[in-house]
Scaffold this active site. Structure first.
Site, PDB file in Angstrom:
ATOM      1  N   HIS A   1       4.047  -6.939   7.175  1.00  0.00           N
ATOM      2  CA  HIS A   1       2.930  -7.646   7.790  1.00  0.00           C
ATOM      3  C   HIS A   1       3.438  -8.415   8.990  1.00  0.00           C
ATOM      4  O   HIS A   1       4.502  -9.023   8.924  1.00  0.00           O
ATOM      5  CB  HIS A   1       2.265  -8.578   6.773  1.00  0.00           C
ATOM      6  CG  HIS A   1       1.616  -7.820   5.669  1.00  0.00           C
ATOM      7  ND1 HIS A   1       2.270  -7.545   4.484  1.00  0.00           N
ATOM      8  CD2 HIS A   1       0.407  -7.208   5.596  1.00  0.00           C
ATOM      9  CE1 HIS A   1       1.464  -6.816   3.723  1.00  0.00           C
ATOM     10  NE2 HIS A   1       0.344  -6.592   4.365  1.00  0.00           N
TER      11      HIS A   1
ATOM     12  N   GLN B   1       5.712   1.110  -1.423  1.00  0.00           N
ATOM     13  CA  GLN B   1       5.340   1.183  -0.009  1.00  0.00           C
ATOM     14  C   GLN B   1       6.441   0.569   0.830  1.00  0.00           C
ATOM     15  O   GLN B   1       7.018  -0.447   0.433  1.00  0.00           O
ATOM     16  CB  GLN B   1       4.100   0.325   0.242  1.00  0.00           C
ATOM     17  CG  GLN B   1       2.795   0.923  -0.169  1.00  0.00           C
ATOM     18  CD  GLN B   1       1.668  -0.013   0.219  1.00  0.00           C
ATOM     19  OE1 GLN B   1       1.652  -1.171  -0.187  1.00  0.00           O
ATOM     20  NE2 GLN B   1       0.734   0.473   1.000  1.00  0.00           N
TER      21      GLN B   1
ATOM     22  N   CYS C   1      -0.122  -7.561   0.449  1.00  0.00           N
ATOM     23  CA  CYS C   1      -0.576  -8.455   1.528  1.00  0.00           C
ATOM     24  C   CYS C   1      -0.757  -9.926   1.133  1.00  0.00           C
ATOM     25  O   CYS C   1      -0.205 -10.803   1.813  1.00  0.00           O
ATOM     26  CB  CYS C   1      -1.859  -7.956   2.153  1.00  0.00           C
ATOM     27  SG  CYS C   1      -2.177  -6.222   1.994  1.00  0.00           S
TER      28      CYS C   1
ATOM     29  N   ASP D   1       6.311  -1.538   3.163  1.00  0.00           N
ATOM     30  CA  ASP D   1       5.226  -2.381   3.641  1.00  0.00           C
ATOM     31  C   ASP D   1       5.731  -3.478   4.574  1.00  0.00           C
ATOM     32  O   ASP D   1       6.852  -3.960   4.408  1.00  0.00           O
ATOM     33  CB  ASP D   1       4.580  -3.038   2.407  1.00  0.00           C
ATOM     34  CG  ASP D   1       3.172  -3.508   2.679  1.00  0.00           C
ATOM     35  OD1 ASP D   1       2.645  -3.219   3.762  1.00  0.00           O
ATOM     36  OD2 ASP D   1       2.600  -4.172   1.796  1.00  0.00           O
TER      37      ASP D   1
ATOM     38  N   LYS E   1      -7.766   1.189  11.884  1.00  0.00           N
ATOM     39  CA  LYS E   1      -6.363   1.555  11.741  1.00  0.00           C
ATOM     40  C   LYS E   1      -5.994   2.790  12.538  1.00  0.00           C
ATOM     41  O   LYS E   1      -6.857   3.580  12.914  1.00  0.00           O
ATOM     42  CB  LYS E   1      -6.036   1.785  10.269  1.00  0.00           C
ATOM     43  CG  LYS E   1      -6.874   2.881   9.638  1.00  0.00           C
ATOM     44  CD  LYS E   1      -6.403   3.213   8.229  1.00  0.00           C
ATOM     45  CE  LYS E   1      -7.245   4.337   7.655  1.00  0.00           C
ATOM     46  NZ  LYS E   1      -6.718   4.914   6.442  1.00  0.00           N
TER      47      LYS E   1
ATOM     48  N   ARG F   1      -2.166   1.626  -8.237  1.00  0.00           N
ATOM     49  CA  ARG F   1      -3.556   1.895  -7.885  1.00  0.00           C
ATOM     50  C   ARG F   1      -4.116   2.916  -8.842  1.00  0.00           C
ATOM     51  O   ARG F   1      -3.450   3.885  -9.178  1.00  0.00           O
ATOM     52  CB  ARG F   1      -3.650   2.431  -6.459  1.00  0.00           C
ATOM     53  CG  ARG F   1      -3.264   1.376  -5.448  1.00  0.00           C
ATOM     54  CD  ARG F   1      -3.382   1.906  -4.051  1.00  0.00           C
ATOM     55  NE  ARG F   1      -2.807   0.935  -3.122  1.00  0.00           N
ATOM     56  CZ  ARG F   1      -2.659   1.152  -1.835  1.00  0.00           C
ATOM     57  NH1 ARG F   1      -3.034   2.290  -1.310  1.00  0.00           N
ATOM     58  NH2 ARG F   1      -2.116   0.216  -1.065  1.00  0.00           N
TER      59      ARG F   1
ATOM     60  N   HIS G   1      -1.126  -4.984   9.290  1.00  0.00           N
ATOM     61  CA  HIS G   1      -0.459  -4.391   8.129  1.00  0.00           C
ATOM     62  C   HIS G   1       0.141  -3.094   8.647  1.00  0.00           C
ATOM     63  O   HIS G   1      -0.525  -2.369   9.375  1.00  0.00           O
ATOM     64  CB  HIS G   1      -1.439  -3.953   7.046  1.00  0.00           C
ATOM     65  CG  HIS G   1      -2.381  -4.995   6.586  1.00  0.00           C
ATOM     66  ND1 HIS G   1      -2.292  -5.559   5.346  1.00  0.00           N
ATOM     67  CD2 HIS G   1      -3.466  -5.553   7.175  1.00  0.00           C
ATOM     68  CE1 HIS G   1      -3.289  -6.423   5.190  1.00  0.00           C
ATOM     69  NE2 HIS G   1      -4.006  -6.435   6.289  1.00  0.00           N
TER      70      HIS G   1
HETATM   71 ZN   LIG Z   1      -1.084  -5.320   3.800  1.00  0.00          ZN
END
Ligand SMILES: [Zn+2]
Ligand SMILES: [Zn+2]
Length: 574
Positions: A323, A319, A272, A321, A403, A301, A449
């Site tokens: 945004h 991910q 992010c 991912d 979320k 992580r 996200h």
């Molecule tokens: Zn994010």
């Protein structure tokens, strides 16, 4: 009588049986779990799985005695006296006292006494009509703390009927057969290495193809929906993670800082802040919004070693991912698009069944309560609008916003976390993100996200278990094997192969000196979608003999076969 009461009563009977068989045992706790129960023991001598039938037999004998479960309330002092030879119980009594209890309740059945709130059956007679069995034995630390002694945990399951019990055992056995860790090895997709580190998968050539197919498919789909692609580094200065709030609120999941040139850097647990920096690199106008930045971001992580599991729980993963920044007016339309696309993509991979969860404000959170409420309401509105059924997960939100999670159901009915769509009113504030609105004023954009598959690693693990390794044609790293019967058929086998590769299929000619039956068996173990056997007849008729999913589909003209598999891959059929 609730089945859980039966299950918990069985835990007591298990402990009673162990007390009888192994005098001197110290008792931990014996709660219910999904489908059953367990009990933790500190045994005078170690036991193994082979001892379970004996314990089970003893339990059945106890149950037939029609013992009563008698409840008593007693003072802390008296309880300490009753359990004076049971150090773990004494510890639990002390905990209860510390939490304000003056009296505790105990249950006695036969010669076994336990510290317990209940409820229980009145007598073991009530258990007789139910079905149970002991399933496994494992080590477990007292209170889950690795500094405490390791106890022996015996697990059992219990159901109302034999049919339910058998179904459960069948699903367990199926799950074992589908274990992606075993399939991954058998199909040569990925590996782990002690020297590399736990939870850090290495993708083998075939596994990397699968990884790439998934990424390429997503890339194309997202480009169609107006996403731009970006790439960000794996580490960044501590300062960045301080600004973003990760250092403050997410530190326990992050790796320790790396010092370079007197500066501290951290491995990224999320992408992010990088995407935020890219957004902030220019002045953005309301006309530019929504801005959608996507990346296959590999993140790290920290997970406790005890919870690591194949690809489904790892320490390093990629991910899918993205945004999205939009104006408040655009928010619901964007959410709708993301949800629709997410569900469509999951369907393409063969997951038609799912549960949706809306997670609300947790204890530790950033931003104001008012912003949280507003965000939660928008998410609810959009789920209702799309007529999607959902459940609320109270307090399950991430620290920066509420979320929506989609948990897919696999072929055995197990739930897996995949899609996540998270609203964030926090990062835009921390990084002073703005856009210029119609009247020329600076406004704060809304940040979403979102990841559709979540972790590509975990998703591949789930795919393998869902399909028991027999992936649909479009996903197969090796889609077709061409198997010549003898050496005189090799030339034709290579001709067939050439036609297939010209049409962009991933194929292999199996022309090594092995028997046909051995090659077919190997192909079936490797779950190759199509095996084409070619001999004299096939050469003469310009055909191939097709085997798929352990079945002989007969002889078919090569061009007909090509047509069939082209449609199958295009439609991404299962
Ligand atoms: Zn994010
Ligand atoms: Zn109990």
């Amino acid at each position: 009588m609730k089945i859980d009461t039966i299950r918990h009563s069985l835990a007591h009977i298990l402990a009673y049986a162990v007390q009888e068989l192994y005098p001197g045992t110290k008792f931990g706790i014996g709660p219910i779990i999904e489908n059953g129960f367990y009990y933790d023991f500190d045994l005078p001598k170690p036991i193994t799985f082979q001892d379970l039938p004996k314990i089970e037999q003893k339990m059945r004998k106890i149950i037939k005695e029609n013992l009563k479960f008698e409840k008593k309330e007693t003072s802390i002092k008296k309880a300490k006296e009753i359990f004076k030879n049971q150090p773990y119980k004494i510890e639990l009594i002390a905990d209860l006292f510390e939490n304000g209890s003056q009296r505790v309740s105990i249950y006695q059945s036969g010669d076994f006494i336990d510290l317990c709130k209940g409820p229980h059956v009145k007598s073991t007679k009530e258990i007789l009509t139910n079905e149970f069995c002991l399933t496994k034995i494992a080590g477990a630390y007292w209170k889950g703390n690795e500094n405490n002694p390791m106890l022996t945990r015996i697990y059992g399951i219990a159901f109302r009927t034999k049919k339910e019990l058998d179904k459960y055992l069948y699903l367990e056995k199926e799950a074992e057969k589908r274990d992606h860790r075993i399939l991954g090895q058998k199909l040569e997709l990925f590996m782990f290495d002690e020297e590399v580190g736990s939870g850090l998968p290495l993708w083998l050539p075939k596994g990397a193809i699968l990884h790439n197919i998934i990424e390429n498919y997503l890339y194309k789909e997202l480009r169609k929906q107006g996403y731009s692609w970006v790439i960000s580094p794996h580490i960044a200065k501590l300062l960045l993670w301080q600004t973003s709030g990760h250092w403050e609120l997410y530190r326990e999941n992050m790796y320790s800082p790396i010092k370079i040139d007197k500066e501290s850097y951290l491995l990224k647990p999320m992408s992010c802040p990088f995407h935020v920096k890219i957004y902030n690199s220019k002045i953005r106008s309301y006309k530019d919004l929504p801005i959608r930045l996507a990346e296959f971001g590999t993140v790290y992580r920290y997970e406790k070693s005890g919870v690591l599991h194949g690809l489904t729980r790892v320490r390093g993963f990629t991910q899918d991912d993205a945004h999205i920044w939009c104006t408040p007016e655009q928010l619901s339309k964007e959410l709708e698009k993301i949800l629709k696309q997410g569900i469509q993509i999951l369907k393409t991979f063969g997951f038609k069944d799912y549960n949706i969860y809306l997670s609300t404000r947790p204890e530790k959170y950033a931003g104001s309560q008012k912003k949280w409420e507003k965000a939660e309401n928008t998410l609810k509105y959009i789920l209702k609008k799309l007529k999607l059924k959902y459940q609320i997960d109270p307090g399950g939100g991430v620290f920066y916003g509420p979320k929506i999670d989609i948990k897919i159901k696999d072929s055995l009915g197990r739930e897996w976390q995949c899609t996540t769509i998270q609203l964030d009113f926090n990062l835009p504030e921390r990084f002073n993100m703005v856009y210029i609105d119609k009247s020329g004023k600076k406004k704060q954009p809304i940040l979403i996200h979102r990841a559709l598959l979540g972790s590509i690693e975990r998703f591949i693990g789930v795919l393998l278990e869902h399909y028991a390794g027999a992936l649909p044609l479009w996903l197969g790293p090796e889609q077709i094997w061409v198997v010549p019967v003898g050496s005189s058929h090799r030339e034709y086998a290579h001709e067939v192969n050439e036609q297939l590769t010209t049409n962009k299929f991933r194929t292999v000619v199996k022309d090594e000196n092995e028997t046909v039956s051995k090659k077919i068996r190997e192909g079936e173990i490797q779950k190759i979608p199509y095996l084409l056997v070619v001999g004299d007849k096939e050469i003469k008729n310009k055909t191939v003999r097709v085997r798929s999913k352990n079945k002989d589909l007969g002889m078919i003209k090569l061009n007909k076969f090509l047509e069939k598999i082209k449609i199958e891959t295009e439609k991404k059929r299962e």
